[in-house]
Design an enzyme around this catalytic site. Structure first.
Site, PDB file in Angstrom:
ATOM      1  CD  GLU A   9       6.303   1.529  -1.943  1.00 53.28           C
ATOM      2  OE1 GLU A   9       7.188   0.835  -1.436  1.00 53.28           O
ATOM      3  OE2 GLU A   9       5.525   2.025  -1.510  1.00 53.28           O
ATOM      4  CG  ASP A  82       3.150   0.096  -0.609  1.00 55.52           C
ATOM      5  OD1 ASP A  82       2.557  -0.508  -1.706  1.00 55.52           O
ATOM      6  OD2 ASP A  82       3.969  -0.958  -0.163  1.00 55.52           O
ATOM      7  CG  ASP A  84       3.086   2.470   4.389  1.00 52.62           C
ATOM      8  OD1 ASP A  84       3.522   3.002   3.495  1.00 52.62           O
ATOM      9  OD2 ASP A  84       3.635   1.315   4.774  1.00 52.62           O
ATOM     10  CD  GLU A  86       9.360   2.527   4.499  1.00 51.67           C
ATOM     11  OE1 GLU A  86      10.360   2.306   3.911  1.00 51.67           O
ATOM     12  OE2 GLU A  86       8.951   2.295   5.706  1.00 51.67           O
ATOM     13  CE1 TYR A 285       1.232  -1.786   1.534  1.00 46.05           C
ATOM     14  CE2 TYR A 285       0.652  -0.468   3.410  1.00 46.05           C
ATOM     15  CZ  TYR A 285       1.312  -1.092   2.542  1.00 46.05           C
ATOM     16  OH  TYR A 285       2.787  -0.372   2.721  1.00 46.05           O
ATOM     17  NE  ARG A 287       5.642  -2.697   5.758  1.00 44.84           N
ATOM     18  CZ  ARG A 287       6.000  -2.843   4.352  1.00 44.84           C
ATOM     19  NH1 ARG A 287       5.425  -2.141   3.547  1.00 44.84           N
ATOM     20  NH2 ARG A 287       7.221  -3.433   4.346  1.00 44.84           N
ATOM     21  CG  HIS A 330      -6.586   3.049   5.159  1.00 48.87           C
ATOM     22  ND1 HIS A 330      -7.177   4.217   4.715  1.00 48.87           N
ATOM     23  CD2 HIS A 330      -5.168   3.420   5.209  1.00 48.87           C
ATOM     24  CE1 HIS A 330      -6.357   5.321   4.634  1.00 48.87           C
ATOM     25  NE2 HIS A 330      -4.971   4.627   4.936  1.00 48.87           N
TER      26      HIS A 330
END
Length: 765
Positions: A9, A82, A84, A86, A285, A287, A330
C-alpha cells in the site's frame, strides 16, 4: 521477464520489505486505494442489486498504468496490502484493475514487517478472501447511500452545504447529549470534612475523612461544634493484602486513549505516527481489536524482563480479547523486536514507540503487591464516623516500568495516604485540626478524543480503522470544535476546629479548566436534532452497533452483502421521502432569550447565514440588529445578558490625535479603527473589555509596523525606480510599479543592482 512483483500500500512499506526479499522480487506501492465508488451521481446501481460503479481517480491513473505494465512482465504477482478488511478490498481492486484472476493470484498478509514474518507469508500464500472484501464493500456502499440521500435533505430542511454520515452522526449525538447534560447541570455546594489525628506515644499523625457530605454551612459548623472536646477512638482497623495487575497490551483504541492521556496526541496523530512505525518494521500492525501476543513475543518479553529487572519480575501471560466481534483477531500492537528498547526517528515516533514498548513489556510482569489498611474512627459526640485509608506498595512488580493513566483528570481529592500507624479497635486518638471545606458538585466532563473513542467502542460502534476518520470528519464539517477553556476562580468557605476554637475563613479554587475537549457547535446540535426527529433509527446506538455485527456476519460468510444492504435501504429510503415531505418550522429553530430593556423588543438566538447569531427584532420597515456569537457560546445556553453584551460593539473609546478610536468586529476578527486605518487586536485582547490605553498601544504598534514596511531596505542611485522593500511575507523588489519576489536565501543588503535586474528579468510574468 522479472520473477516476482510484490504490491503493497505505501512506499515506506515497500522500502522496508524490499530489504528482506532478494533481487528476484520487485516491490511496488499502490499508494493506498487505486479506485473508489464513482463520484458522478450516486456510484451505486440501486435497481441492479446495489451493484457499485467504481472508477480510477485521475491522480491514480499513472500508478495503475505502471503496476499493469509490471504485472504483465512478472511471472508471479503477490498482493501484500494490509491484513484488515480495507487491505483485503485493496487487494481485490488490484486483481480487478490489473486483470489478475482472483482465485489464483497470491495474497500474503503479515502482522509485522520483519524478515521472518515476510518469508513465512511468502511460504504460506492464500487467495483474496471475498467475504472480507464484501464486508468492506458493504460498509462503503451503505455509508455512500446514507451520505448521498441524507445530505440533500439537510440542505433543504436545515441549511445548505451540510452533510451527514452514519457513524459520524452517532458520534455527534454522543457529544450533543453530553453538552445538554452540562447545560442542564446546576452546581450545588457541599461541605467536606477532613480531620487530623495522632496515635500512640510517638504521636504519629494521619488524616481521615468523613464520608458524609453536609449540604449547608450550618450543618458543617454544627458538626464541628459537636466535636469540641469529643473523645475519638478506633472502631475498626483492617489490613488486607491486594494486587494491582498490569494492563493488557495495546489495541487500536487503547493506544489512541493512552497516547492522548500520556502524550497529548490526537487520535489521527496517533494513527499517523503508528503507521510510520509499522511501515518501518518497528511495531506490529496498528489496527487491531486483539490483546493476544504470539508465543515468540511472550518468550522475548520474559527474556527482556529477566535481563532488566530479574526473574522474580517476569510473568508470561496471554490476555483474552473481550471486544465483541473483534475484527482483526491476530495480535496486539507491540514492538516487532522486544529487545529493541529505543529507536531513531522523530520525537513523536520515539515517544509513541516508548509507550508501546513499556506497555507490552509491563503486561508480562508480575502484579504489584499492595497492603491496604482501613481505619474507622468513632467519637462519643456523633454517630458519624471518620475513615482513613492507607496503601503501601510492598513489591512494585510491573509498576517499576509502567502505570496506566485514567480519563478522569478532574478526580476528587482522595483520602488515601501511604502507610498508616498500627492501630487496634479501642485505641484512643488525639484530634488535631478538623476542617470543613466548601466544595461544589461538578458537571459531567466533556469528551476528549480518547474518551469519545472509548465510549464508541463500549457501544460497539465503529471498528479500529474508523475511529480516527470519524473524529476528523465531524471536526472538519464544523459540527464539533476541539477547544481549551481557562479555569474560573470562586470563593469557598472553610471552618476549622482546633482545640475548642472554630475559625471561619475563605480560600480560592479554580474550576472549569478544560484542555482539548470536544464541544458540539450550534449547527452540530441543529443537525443532530433534525436527524433525531426524522431519522431516529439511523442514529440509534443499538442500530448502529447492530450494523457492525451485520458487517461481521458478512466477513464470516453467514449472509450476503446484497441482502444486508437491501434490508437496510427500503425503510431508510422511506424515511428520506417522509422527511422531505415534512414541513420544518424554521421559527422554532430560534430561541427567544427575552426583551431588550432599552427598546422592549424581543431578543433571540438563531443560526444565520454566517453562523450562530443573536438578533434584536425590529418593527416592519426597520432593520433588525444582529451580532455574532463569541467562541464557546451556544444558542442553547447563551443568556439574555450575554446576548446584549454582543450588541455593545462597535465601542467608541475616545480620541487619539484628533481621530476617533473605535473597537469592533470585522470579517477578519477584532480591530481598533482610527481614521481610515485598522489595527488588529492580539489573540489575548477582548474587544468587549479593551481599554483606551491598550487601544492606543495597538495603534502605535500598527503605525510602527506600517512605517517599517514602507522604509526601503535598499536603493540604487543608478536605478531610482528599483527599490528593495520589506513586506508582509519578507523582502521583495519593487520596479516600475510591479513587485518581484526574492529567491530563497537571498540577503537584501548583499544584492547588487545587476543581480536585482536579473531577478526582475527572470521572474515569471
Amino acid at each position: 521477464m522479472q520473477e516476482n512483483l510484490v504490491i503493497v500500500e505505501s512506499p515506506a512499506k515497500a522500502k522496508t520489505i524490499e530489504r528482506f526479499l532478494g533481487k528476484d522480487y520487485t516491490v511496488k506501492s499502490s499508494f493506498g486505494h487505486i479506485r473508489d465508488l464513482s463520484k458522478k451521481d450516486l456510484g451505486i446501481r440501486i435497481d441492479e442489486g446495489f451493484s457499485p460503479v467504481y472508477e480510477i481517480p485521475a491522480d491514480k491513473k499513472k500508478v495503475v498504468e505502471e503496476l499493469a505494465r509490471l504485472a504483465r512482465q512478472a511471472r508471479t504477482v503477490w498482493l501484500a496490502s494490509d491484513e484488515d478488511r480495507e487491505g483485503e478490498a485493496i487487494a481485490w481492486h488490484l486483481t480487478e484493475v490489473l486483470g489478475l484472476p482472483v482465485d489464483q493470484t497470491r495474497r500474503i498478509v503479515f502482522h509485522e514487517i520483519t524478515k521472518r514474518a515476510i518469508l513465512e507469508a511468502i511460504e504460506h500464500p492464500r487467495t483474496v478472501d471475498m467475504n472480507l472484501v464484501n464486508a468492506q464493500q458493504a460498509r462503503r456502499i451503505l455509508d455512500r447511500l446514507v451520505g448521498f440521500e441524507l445530505s440533500p435533505v439537510l440542505w433543504k430542511k436545515v441549511r445548505p452545504s451540510l452533510s451527514a454520515g452514519r457513524v459520524q452522526s452517532v458520534a455527534v449525538r454522543l457529544l450533543v447529549e453530553r453538552e445538554r447534560e452540562i447545560i442542564a447541570f446546576r452546581s450545588a455546594p457541599y461541605f467536606r470534612v477532613v480531620g487530623q489525628f495522632r496515635a500512640g506515644e510517638e504521636g504519629i499523625s494521619f488524616r481521615a475523612e468523613l464520608p458524609t457530605r453536609f449540604a449547608t454551612a450550618d450543618e458543617a459548623e454544627s458538626f464541628l461544634e459537636g466535636c469540641r472536646g469529643a473523645a475519638f477512638t478506633v472502631a475498626k482497623s483492617e489490613e488486607k493484602p491486594a494486587q494491582r495487575h498490569p494492563a493488557p497490551p495495546f489495541t487500536t483504541s487503547t493506544l489512541q486513549q493512552e497516547a492522548g492521556r500520556k502524550l497529548g496526541m490526537s487520535v489521527s496523530q496517533t494513527m499517523s505516527v503508528a503507521q510510520h512505525l509499522y511501515e518501518q518494521g518497528l511495531i506490529t500492525y496498528m489496527r487491531t481489536d486483539s490483546v493476544n501476543l504470539s508465543q515468540q513475543a511472550l518468550a522475548q518479553c520474559k527474556e527482556e524482563v529477566t535481563r532488566l529487572f530479574g526473574a522474580e519480575y517476569a510473568r508470561p501471560f496471554n490476555y483474552k480479547t473481550k471486544t465483541k466481534g473483534a475484527q482483526e483477531a491476530h495480535e496486539a500492537i507491540r514492538p516487532s523486536y522486544i529487545e529493541r528498547q529505543t529507536i531513531d526517528g522523530t520525537p513523536a515516533e520515539k515517544r509513541l514507540y516508548d509507550l508501546i514498548w513499556k506497555r507490552t513489556v509491563a503486561s508480562q510482569m508480575v502484579p504489584a503487591e499492595i497492603d491496604r489498611t482501613t481505619v474507622v474512627i468513632e467519637s462519643d459526640a456523633s454517630p458519624l464516623q471518620f475513615v482513613a485509608t492507607g496503601e503501601v506498595i510492598c513489591f512494585d512488580g510491573f509498576l517499576r516500568l509502567y502505570s496506566e493513566s485514567t480519563d478522569d483528570d478532574n478526580a476528587a481529592e482522595s483520602g488515601t495516604e501511604g502507610r498508616l500507624p498500627k492501630l487496634q479497635a479501642g485505641d484512643r486518638l488525639e484530634a488535631g485540626a478538623i476542617t470543613a471545606t466548601e466544595r461544589f458538585t461538578q458537571a459531567p466532563a466533556r469528551y476528549n478524543e480518547a474518551s469519545l473513542v472509548k465510549r464508541l467502542e463500549e457501544l460497539g460502534i465503529g471498528r479500529p480503522s474508523t475511529y480516527a476518520p470519524t473524529i476528523t470528519t465531524i471536526i472538519h464539517r464544523g459540527y464539533v470544535v476541539k477547544q481549551n477553556r481557562d479555569g474560573e476562580k470562586r470563593i469557598c468557605r472553610q471552618f476549622v476546629l482546633e482545640g475548642d476554637r472554630i475559625t471561619r475563613g475563605e480560600l480560592t479554587e479554580s474550576f472549569g479548566r478544560e484542555k482539548n475537549r470536544l464541544q458540539p457547535t450550534d449547527i452540530g446540535m441543529l443537525v443532530n436534532d433534525f436527524l433525531e426527529a426524522q431519522f431516529k433509527p439511523i442514529i440509534d446506538y443499538n442500530f448502529t452497533a447492530n450494523v457492525e455485527k451485520e458487517f461481521d456476519r458478512i466477513a464470516r460468510g453467514e449472509i450476503t452483502w446484497e441482502s444486508m444492504i437491501s434490508s437496510f435501504y427500503a425503510p431508510f429510503h422511506e424515511m428520506v421521502d417522509k422527511a422531505i415531505d415534512t414541513q420544518t418550522d424554521r421559527k422554532a429553530q430560534a430561541r427567544i432569550l427575552g426583551t431588550d430593556p432599552a427598546t422592549g423588543r424581543i431578543v433571540k438566538a438563531r443560526i444565520g447565514r454566517y453562523g450562530p447569531m443573536v438578533e434584536i427584532e425590529a418593527p416592519e420597515g426597520e432593520k433588525p440588529r444582529y451580532a455574532s456569537l463569541r467562541k464557546g457560546q451556544l444558542i442553547e445556553s447563551i443568556t439574555l445578558d450575554e446576548a446584549l453584551t454582543l450588541f455593545t460593539l462597535p465601542r467608541r473609546l475616545g480620541e487619539l490625535d484628533g481621530e476617533e478610536l473605535v473597537v469592533g468586529l470585522g470579517r477578519y476578527g477584532a480591530y481598533v479603527r482610527y481614521g481610515k486605518s485598522f489595527a488588529s487586536l492580539a489573540r489575548h485582547d477582548d474587544p468587549y473589555t479593551l481599554t483606551y490605553e491598550r487601544a492606543v498601544e495597538l495603534v502605535h504598534e500598527h503605525r510602527a509596523a506600517a512605517a517599517a514596511a514602507h522604509t526601503p531596505l535598499r536603493t540604487f542611485d543608478e536605478e531610482p525606480d528599483l527599490i528593495i522593500r520589506n513586506g508582509r511575507y519578507g523582502p521583495y523588489i519593487v520596479f516600475k510599479g510591479k513587485n518581484y519576489r526574492l529567491p530563497k536565501g537571498s540577503k537584501p543588503e548583499e544584492l547588487t543592482l545587476e543581480e536585482c535586474r536579473r531577478i526582475v528579468a527572470s521572474s515569471k510574468k
